[in-house]
Design a protein around this motif. Sequence first.
Motif, PDB file in Angstrom:
ATOM      1  N   VAL A 125       0.761  -1.200  -0.097  1.00 55.36           N
ATOM      2  CA  VAL A 125       0.196   0.019  -0.021  1.00 55.36           C
ATOM      3  C   VAL A 125       0.836   1.315   0.085  1.00 55.36           C
ATOM      4  CG1 VAL A 125      -1.946   1.237   1.109  1.00 55.36           C
ATOM      5  CG2 VAL A 125      -1.855  -1.164   1.019  1.00 55.36           C
ATOM      6  N   ASN A 126       0.630   2.121  -0.903  1.00 53.79           N
ATOM      7  CA  ASN A 126       1.309   3.277  -0.981  1.00 53.79           C
ATOM      8  C   ASN A 126       0.406   4.659  -0.910  1.00 53.79           C
ATOM      9  OD1 ASN A 126       4.094   4.340  -1.467  1.00 53.79           O
ATOM     10  ND2 ASN A 126       3.332   5.385  -3.188  1.00 53.79           N
ATOM     11  N   PRO A 127       0.760   5.588  -0.162  1.00 52.72           N
ATOM     12  CA  PRO A 127      -0.123   6.860   0.215  1.00 52.72           C
ATOM     13  C   PRO A 127      -0.181   7.524  -1.254  1.00 52.72           C
ATOM     14  CG  PRO A 127       1.491   6.753   1.839  1.00 52.72           C
ATOM     15  CD  PRO A 127       2.075   5.689   0.661  1.00 52.72           C
ATOM     16  N   VAL A 128      -1.300   8.310  -1.417  1.00 55.29           N
ATOM     17  CA  VAL A 128      -1.384   9.343  -2.803  1.00 55.29           C
ATOM     18  C   VAL A 128      -0.944  10.687  -2.032  1.00 55.29           C
ATOM     19  CG1 VAL A 128      -2.739  10.053  -4.390  1.00 55.29           C
ATOM     20  CG2 VAL A 128      -3.069   7.857  -3.804  1.00 55.29           C
ATOM     21  N   PHE A 129       0.117  11.199  -2.602  1.00 59.16           N
ATOM     22  CA  PHE A 129       0.543  12.351  -2.171  1.00 59.16           C
ATOM     23  C   PHE A 129      -0.211  13.716  -2.670  1.00 59.16           C
ATOM     24  CE2 PHE A 129       4.509   9.829  -2.326  1.00 59.16           C
ATOM     25  CZ  PHE A 129       4.330   9.361  -1.000  1.00 59.16           C
ATOM     26  N   ALA A 130       0.112  14.744  -2.279  1.00 60.75           N
ATOM     27  CA  ALA A 130      -0.515  16.128  -2.681  1.00 60.75           C
ATOM     28  C   ALA A 130       0.174  16.519  -3.814  1.00 60.75           C
ATOM     29  CB  ALA A 130      -0.720  17.095  -1.472  1.00 60.75           C
ATOM     30  N   LEU A 141       7.596  16.278  -0.980  1.00 63.87           N
ATOM     31  CA  LEU A 141       7.666  15.837   0.012  1.00 63.87           C
ATOM     32  C   LEU A 141       6.741  14.551   0.374  1.00 63.87           C
ATOM     33  CD1 LEU A 141       7.894  19.001   2.354  1.00 63.87           C
ATOM     34  CD2 LEU A 141       9.863  17.536   1.703  1.00 63.87           C
ATOM     35  N   PRO A 142       7.008  13.506   1.047  1.00 62.20           N
ATOM     36  CA  PRO A 142       5.973  12.459   1.219  1.00 62.20           C
ATOM     37  C   PRO A 142       4.851  12.780   2.027  1.00 62.20           C
ATOM     38  CG  PRO A 142       7.997  12.113   2.326  1.00 62.20           C
ATOM     39  CD  PRO A 142       8.207  13.467   1.767  1.00 62.20           C
ATOM     40  N   SER A 143       3.901  13.330   1.838  1.00 63.08           N
ATOM     41  CA  SER A 143       2.986  13.858   2.638  1.00 63.08           C
ATOM     42  C   SER A 143       1.987  12.484   3.002  1.00 63.08           C
ATOM     43  CB  SER A 143       1.853  14.938   2.141  1.00 63.08           C
ATOM     44  OG  SER A 143       1.672  14.536   0.988  1.00 63.08           O
ATOM     45  N   VAL A 144       1.227  12.560   4.237  1.00 66.42           N
ATOM     46  CA  VAL A 144       0.449  11.616   4.541  1.00 66.42           C
ATOM     47  C   VAL A 144      -1.056  12.085   4.135  1.00 66.42           C
ATOM     48  CG1 VAL A 144      -0.388  10.361   6.423  1.00 66.42           C
ATOM     49  CG2 VAL A 144       1.867  11.227   6.601  1.00 66.42           C
ATOM     50  N   PRO A 145      -1.731  11.579   3.606  1.00 70.00           N
ATOM     51  CA  PRO A 145      -3.238  11.603   2.844  1.00 70.00           C
ATOM     52  C   PRO A 145      -3.991  11.464   4.359  1.00 70.00           C
ATOM     53  CG  PRO A 145      -2.491   9.282   2.246  1.00 70.00           C
ATOM     54  CD  PRO A 145      -1.474   9.849   2.796  1.00 70.00           C
ATOM     55  N   GLU A 146      -5.107  11.982   3.991  1.00 75.52           N
ATOM     56  CA  GLU A 146      -6.280  12.159   5.042  1.00 75.52           C
ATOM     57  C   GLU A 146      -6.810  10.699   5.091  1.00 75.52           C
ATOM     58  OE1 GLU A 146      -7.815  12.296   7.730  1.00 75.52           O
ATOM     59  OE2 GLU A 146      -8.064  14.531   7.487  1.00 75.52           O
ATOM     60  N   VAL A 147      -6.316   9.872   5.999  1.00 75.87           N
ATOM     61  CA  VAL A 147      -6.683   8.452   6.001  1.00 75.87           C
ATOM     62  C   VAL A 147      -7.339   8.231   7.335  1.00 75.87           C
ATOM     63  CG1 VAL A 147      -4.524   7.430   4.435  1.00 75.87           C
ATOM     64  CG2 VAL A 147      -4.478   7.700   6.958  1.00 75.87           C
ATOM     65  N   PHE A 148      -7.713   8.942   7.886  1.00 81.07           N
ATOM     66  CA  PHE A 148      -8.267   9.139   9.287  1.00 81.07           C
ATOM     67  C   PHE A 148      -9.839   9.393   8.980  1.00 81.07           C
ATOM     68  CE2 PHE A 148      -3.966  10.734  10.040  1.00 81.07           C
ATOM     69  CZ  PHE A 148      -3.680   9.591  10.594  1.00 81.07           C
TER      70      PHE A 148
END
Length: 406
Positions: free
Chosen positions: A174-179, A298-305
């Motif tokens: 699983v890989n985040p989708v960055f901004a 930058l490796p931002s964290v998506p809104e996964v909450f």
Amino acid sequence: MEELGVMVVREFDPEKDCLSVEEVERRCEVGPCGKLSLFTDLLGDPICRVRHSPAFLMLVAEMGEEKEIVGMIRGCIKTVTCGKKFSRNGKNGNDPTKPLPIYTKVAYILGLRVSPSHRRMGIGLKLVRRMEEWFRENGAEYSYIATENDNQASVKLFTHKCGYSKFRTPSILVNPVFAHRVPVSDRVTVLKLTPSDAETLYRRRYSTTEFFPRDIDSVLNNKLSLGTFLAVPRGTYSRESWPGADRFLLDPPESWAVLSVWNCKDVFKLEVKGASRVRRGFAKTTRIVDRALPWLRLPSVPEVFRPFGLYFLYGLGGEGPRAVKLTKALCAHAHNLAKESGCGVVATEVSSCEPLKLGIPHWKRLSCPEDLWCIKRLGEDYSDGSVGDWTKSPPGSSIFVDPREF
């Protein structure tokens, strides 16, 4: 319909069961290694996760005079590759040196849920057994399930009580989708194939891969399949000079890679629960910085909450010394597609020894390095060929994960 005391197992009724099923789903946290939880926004159709399979069924368990739904299970049946054979003397125009797929009818169980307040009462076991009856009635030769390797309750249910054997241990990546957009190497050309070309490529190159679906054309032409993408070294082909899959396979470049993208966002959503305020705040800060300064990448964290959607990558394959790098370029392209649609993550599932695994970017915190597939033989093997007992066969280097079952 079946009864066990005051419990009844019956077929799901979409006209009256949706809200109750949603409530049970909300109370049952699931996901790879417990890091992702299923959010029950199933677009008003709890059976949609199996509806795209050739044959499917959903059962619910209800209890008491109030007929409270306390559990559910989904199942589907399809024909897949379970082995390979070689044609004799090139009959029917087949190349005797090229392996041919051996197909079998296999059933898949997913979405087994039991309300936390009604566990350890035999409800899960009853649901599985009733589903297996339907599998047998419809000619399935094998049944398999996927569960988290560390979910001891689930593993014990299937291996100790239901007669399943541990079979394969693929990895969920699983890989985040960055901004920001992820750059695709300027040394790579990414081509979008037509469903027809994609089918030709998959059938000729990957039809002997374990679990390859015989109805791959139905998968590729499904409205949830967003396309099949081929990566080749720049200068090999352009969108205008693409010769078609037939000519490509006659004389392929030294290196190439392929994958397809499936839209899980329109089927279900996920969310991460239990995160502290500190982690939520940190994640929000990374997104703000990423949006304000996208050129920094930058490796931002998506809104996964909150509930978020995902794209699933399937049909990964490739050949040549640069196949891993080309796969990485395809993953970057898929990431950018997911960003445009507002997805939170991109995910895939591959064999633990998949050669192209090194080209698939992922975050370890969100991924599951060892998922567990368990399998059970339901009856005699009537496959087109002799593969023996598939449950005892050794794993190959690759596996085809059907996106309809993710």
